[in-house]
Design a protein around this motif. Structure first.
Motif, PDB file in Angstrom:
ATOM      1  N   ASP A  52       0.686  -1.305  -0.140  1.00  0.00           N
ATOM      2  CA  ASP A  52      -0.054  -0.111   0.082  1.00  0.00           C
ATOM      3  C   ASP A  52       0.756   1.424   0.045  1.00  0.00           C
ATOM      4  OD1 ASP A  52      -2.177  -1.760   0.075  1.00  0.00           O
ATOM      5  OD2 ASP A  52      -2.534  -1.240   2.178  1.00  0.00           O
ATOM      6  N   ASN A  53       2.131   1.038  -0.609  1.00  0.00           N
ATOM      7  CA  ASN A  53       2.906   2.259  -0.371  1.00  0.00           C
ATOM      8  C   ASN A  53       2.379   3.730  -0.929  1.00  0.00           C
ATOM      9  OD1 ASN A  53       4.333   2.932  -3.333  1.00  0.00           O
ATOM     10  ND2 ASN A  53       4.159   0.983  -3.309  1.00  0.00           N
ATOM     11  N   GLU A  54       1.504   3.390  -1.984  1.00  0.00           N
ATOM     12  CA  GLU A  54       1.099   4.897  -2.632  1.00  0.00           C
ATOM     13  C   GLU A  54      -0.018   5.383  -1.928  1.00  0.00           C
ATOM     14  OE1 GLU A  54      -0.015   4.046  -6.527  1.00  0.00           O
ATOM     15  OE2 GLU A  54       1.971   3.807  -7.561  1.00  0.00           O
ATOM     16  N   GLY A  68      15.500  16.995  -2.349  1.00  0.00           N
ATOM     17  CA  GLY A  68      16.331  15.890  -2.620  1.00  0.00           C
ATOM     18  C   GLY A  68      15.678  14.618  -2.777  1.00  0.00           C
ATOM     19  N   LEU A  69      16.415  13.510  -3.076  1.00  0.00           N
ATOM     20  CA  LEU A  69      15.704  12.332  -3.234  1.00  0.00           C
ATOM     21  C   LEU A  69      14.897  12.035  -1.926  1.00  0.00           C
ATOM     22  CD1 LEU A  69      15.376   9.873  -5.327  1.00  0.00           C
ATOM     23  CD2 LEU A  69      17.455   9.074  -4.322  1.00  0.00           C
ATOM     24  N   LEU A  70      15.713  12.055  -0.863  1.00  0.00           N
ATOM     25  CA  LEU A  70      15.119  11.617   0.515  1.00  0.00           C
ATOM     26  C   LEU A  70      13.966  12.124   1.128  1.00  0.00           C
ATOM     27  CD1 LEU A  70      16.267   9.505   2.500  1.00  0.00           C
ATOM     28  CD2 LEU A  70      17.245  11.214   3.816  1.00  0.00           C
ATOM     29  N   THR A  71      13.712  13.269   0.549  1.00  0.00           N
ATOM     30  CA  THR A  71      12.375  14.213   1.011  1.00  0.00           C
ATOM     31  C   THR A  71      11.272  14.523  -0.139  1.00  0.00           C
ATOM     32  OG1 THR A  71      13.709  16.074   0.572  1.00  0.00           O
ATOM     33  CG2 THR A  71      13.689  15.315   2.792  1.00  0.00           C
ATOM     34  N   GLY A  86       5.977  11.259  -4.765  1.00  0.00           N
ATOM     35  CA  GLY A  86       5.131  11.088  -6.047  1.00  0.00           C
ATOM     36  C   GLY A  86       6.162  11.069  -7.173  1.00  0.00           C
ATOM     37  N   GLU A  87       5.586  11.465  -8.558  1.00  0.00           N
ATOM     38  CA  GLU A  87       6.387  11.323  -9.623  1.00  0.00           C
ATOM     39  C   GLU A  87       7.528  12.153  -9.587  1.00  0.00           C
ATOM     40  OE1 GLU A  87       7.116  10.196 -13.449  1.00  0.00           O
ATOM     41  OE2 GLU A  87       5.493   9.294 -12.071  1.00  0.00           O
ATOM     42  N   PHE A  88       7.750  13.402  -9.186  1.00  0.00           N
ATOM     43  CA  PHE A  88       8.947  14.207  -8.883  1.00  0.00           C
ATOM     44  C   PHE A  88      10.150  13.132  -8.371  1.00  0.00           C
ATOM     45  CE2 PHE A  88      11.450  17.340  -6.746  1.00  0.00           C
ATOM     46  CZ  PHE A  88      12.091  17.665  -7.780  1.00  0.00           C
ATOM     47  N   TRP A  89       9.573  12.635  -7.287  1.00  0.00           N
ATOM     48  CA  TRP A  89      10.599  11.480  -6.726  1.00  0.00           C
ATOM     49  C   TRP A  89      10.946  10.381  -7.722  1.00  0.00           C
ATOM     50  CZ3 TRP A  89       9.551   6.355  -6.031  1.00  0.00           C
ATOM     51  CH2 TRP A  89      10.542   5.448  -5.451  1.00  0.00           C
ATOM     52  N   GLN A 101      13.511  11.324 -10.223  1.00  0.00           N
ATOM     53  CA  GLN A 101      14.936  11.663  -9.628  1.00  0.00           C
ATOM     54  C   GLN A 101      15.592  10.124  -9.208  1.00  0.00           C
ATOM     55  OE1 GLN A 101      12.991  13.839  -6.141  1.00  0.00           O
ATOM     56  NE2 GLN A 101      14.772  15.024  -6.232  1.00  0.00           N
ATOM     57  N   ARG A 102      14.611   9.499  -8.821  1.00  0.00           N
ATOM     58  CA  ARG A 102      14.994   8.013  -8.397  1.00  0.00           C
ATOM     59  C   ARG A 102      15.520   7.451  -9.970  1.00  0.00           C
ATOM     60  NH1 ARG A 102      15.104   4.026  -3.835  1.00  0.00           N
ATOM     61  NH2 ARG A 102      15.591   2.105  -4.783  1.00  0.00           N
ATOM     62  N   ARG A 103      14.913   7.444 -10.952  1.00  0.00           N
ATOM     63  CA  ARG A 103      15.517   7.287 -12.324  1.00  0.00           C
ATOM     64  C   ARG A 103      16.886   7.772 -12.586  1.00  0.00           C
ATOM     65  NH1 ARG A 103       9.992   6.819 -13.551  1.00  0.00           N
ATOM     66  NH2 ARG A 103       9.826   8.879 -14.163  1.00  0.00           N
ATOM     67  N   ALA A 104      16.947   9.294 -12.424  1.00  0.00           N
ATOM     68  CA  ALA A 104      18.097   9.821 -12.762  1.00  0.00           C
ATOM     69  C   ALA A 104      19.418   9.473 -12.096  1.00  0.00           C
ATOM     70  CB  ALA A 104      17.823  11.319 -12.618  1.00  0.00           C
TER      71      ALA A 104
END
Length: 460
Positions: A69-71, A90-93, A96-99, A102-105
């Motif tokens: 149920d992470n979403e 940043g990635l830690l904070t 959603g889609e923005f994260w 970032q994760r893919r990058a």
């Protein structure tokens, strides 16, 4: 929301009017978490400074929140209040889609082939650190490991050697974590605009970290523009592929033109998150081994047999299973990330209880990793417990030092590689004697020691 069974309010420890359970928590958070879990079961409820917390103590419930149920959950206001002013988006904070973008990058910087390239730096920098040691002279090993891991993070992730600036970076990161600890531990915080000594120290720390991030970005942008052809003539945009592998260069090369402010946020995030947890793992492993001579002797024997006195390489790690067990057991008994927080964005049901949107859901590695249902003699440091059969017997989230689900730590393999290589590099040459039998902790976002961790090195 899943079907409810009508029980709306989980059990929990009694508290005082207004303050709730703040006093019990503030006296000893780790003890409070364990006692709450043991007394009140899989889902418990308590109040801290007027805020309601729901503590999950069952691996199945934790898996549901982090994976299935992470979403339905965000990291929440409490987490953002502690780290948002430091890490920005940043990635830690981020969420959603923005994260996800970032994760893919950033993910390619942690692929296995990249990790293999980092190994030589990890070993070389560890050797550089212990070159400063003198036999019989006590060291604050925690300070040494913090300095070492931030240097490794800067070189491997940003291709920058910050040894000359390590003291300033380390002091700044320490000031930041002190503020984070106060934000997490105290319901009422001193306003940030008041010119107190603590606020001034924090502001200086942010300025220092911003300056370091700016210099890293400028250095990588300069190397992006200037290179050389095969005949030696300088040309623009001639970096080879190897020079493009660090995180900042990847973001600068991103076709979406990543804003400079976002690159700054990622640099500070990775400097902070990329070094502290590994530094804590190494500090605690060295201390635990000093208090358990049989485990230390087993590890030294493995290192002697495999390495024969030479520095370790990434190719040696498969032949060093006991070193891996030491790291796993250290992260079980002294988990650097000892607690995770989530905030449901809608009403949810867990264990038959209604959890309202906007409340805080917490679960502690410190609690679950020491649960006697899963670990025989859970307070004991026993690396040998980590057999394949034992790991298969554990519920999936009975051990989760790096979290889990989509937001599992992006640098988990990096941290594991670094911990094993640095530990092997140090212990092939040195033994350490701890000044104290037991450690005291100062929990904030991470499980930090409550003061220096003094140990005396001896040549083997």
């Amino acid at each position: 929301m899943a079907e409810r069974d009508g029980r709306d309010r989980p059990p929990g420890p009694p508290g005082a009017p207004v303050l709730g359970n703040t006093h019990q928590y503030a006296n000893d958070p780790l003890k409070f978490f364990v006692e709450t879990a043991r007394e009140y079961g899989p889902v418990a409820r308590y109040e801290l400074g007027g805020e309601t917390f729901y503590q999950l103590n069952d691996p199945a419930h934790i898996e549901r929140v982090l994976v299935h149920d992470n979403e339905a959950y965000a990291k929440g206001e409490r987490f953002q209040a502690a780290l948002g002013p430091v890490l920005g988006e940043g990635l830690l904070t981020s969420e959603g889609e923005f994260w996800r973008e970032q994760r893919r990058a950033i993910q390619p910087a942690f692929h296995p082939e990249q990790l293999a390239r980092y190994a030589e730096v990890m070993t070389a920098y560890a050797e550089r650190t212990v070159d400063d040691w003198r036999a019989g002279e006590p060291r604050d090993v925690h300070a040494d490991m913090m300095g070492l891991t931030v240097e490794i993070a800067a070189k491997t992730l940003f291709d920058v050697d910050i040894r000359d600036e390590e003291a300033a970076v380390g002091e700044s990161l320490e000031a930041v974590m002190d503020r984070v600890e106060r934000t997490v531990r105290r319901p009422v915080e001193i306003p940030s605009w008041l010119p107190t000594p603590g606020n001034r120290r924090y502001d200086r720390a942010l300025s220092t970290l911003d300056g370091i991030a700016e210099r890293i970005v400028d250095a990588r942008r300069g190397s992006a523009r200037v290179g050389r052809r095969g005949d030696g003539e300088r040309v623009d945009d001639a970096r080879d592929d190897a020079a493009r592998e660090d995180v900042v260069s990847r973001l600068l090369d991103d076709e979406r033109n990543v804003p400079r402010e976002r690159i700054r946020d990622e640099v500070v995030t990775l400097l902070l998150a990329g070094h502290e947890t590994t530094a804590l793992t190494l500090t605690y492993a060295l201390h635990l081994l000093s208090r358990h001579p049989e485990a230390a002797a087993t590890l030294r024997g493995e290192l002697d047999e495999v390495l024969g006195g030479r520095p370790p390489t990434v190719a040696d790690l498969d032949a060093l299973p006991y070193a891996e067990k030491v790291v796993k057991e250290t992260m079980r008994i002294h988990p650097p990330v000892y607690e995770l927080l989530r905030e449901p964005i809608e009403d949810v049901a867990i264990g038959g209880y209604r959890i309202p949107a906007g409340s805080t859901v917490s679960f502690q590695q410190w609690v679950v990793h020491r649960d006697p249902r899963f670990y025989d003699d859970p307070e004991a440091f026993r690396p040998e417990r980590w057999t394949e059969a034992f790991e298969r017997s554990l519920p999936r989230f009975a051990y989760f030092p790096f979290g889990g689900g989509p937001r599992r730590c992006v640098g988990d393999r990096f941290a594991s590689l670094e911990a094993r290589l640095v530990l092997a590099t140090i212990l092939r040459e040195w033994e350490l004697d701890a000044s104290a039998d037991a450690l005291a902790f100062s929990p904030s976002i991470t499980l930090r020691p409550a003061g220096p961790v003094e140990m005396t090195p001896r040549r083997r």
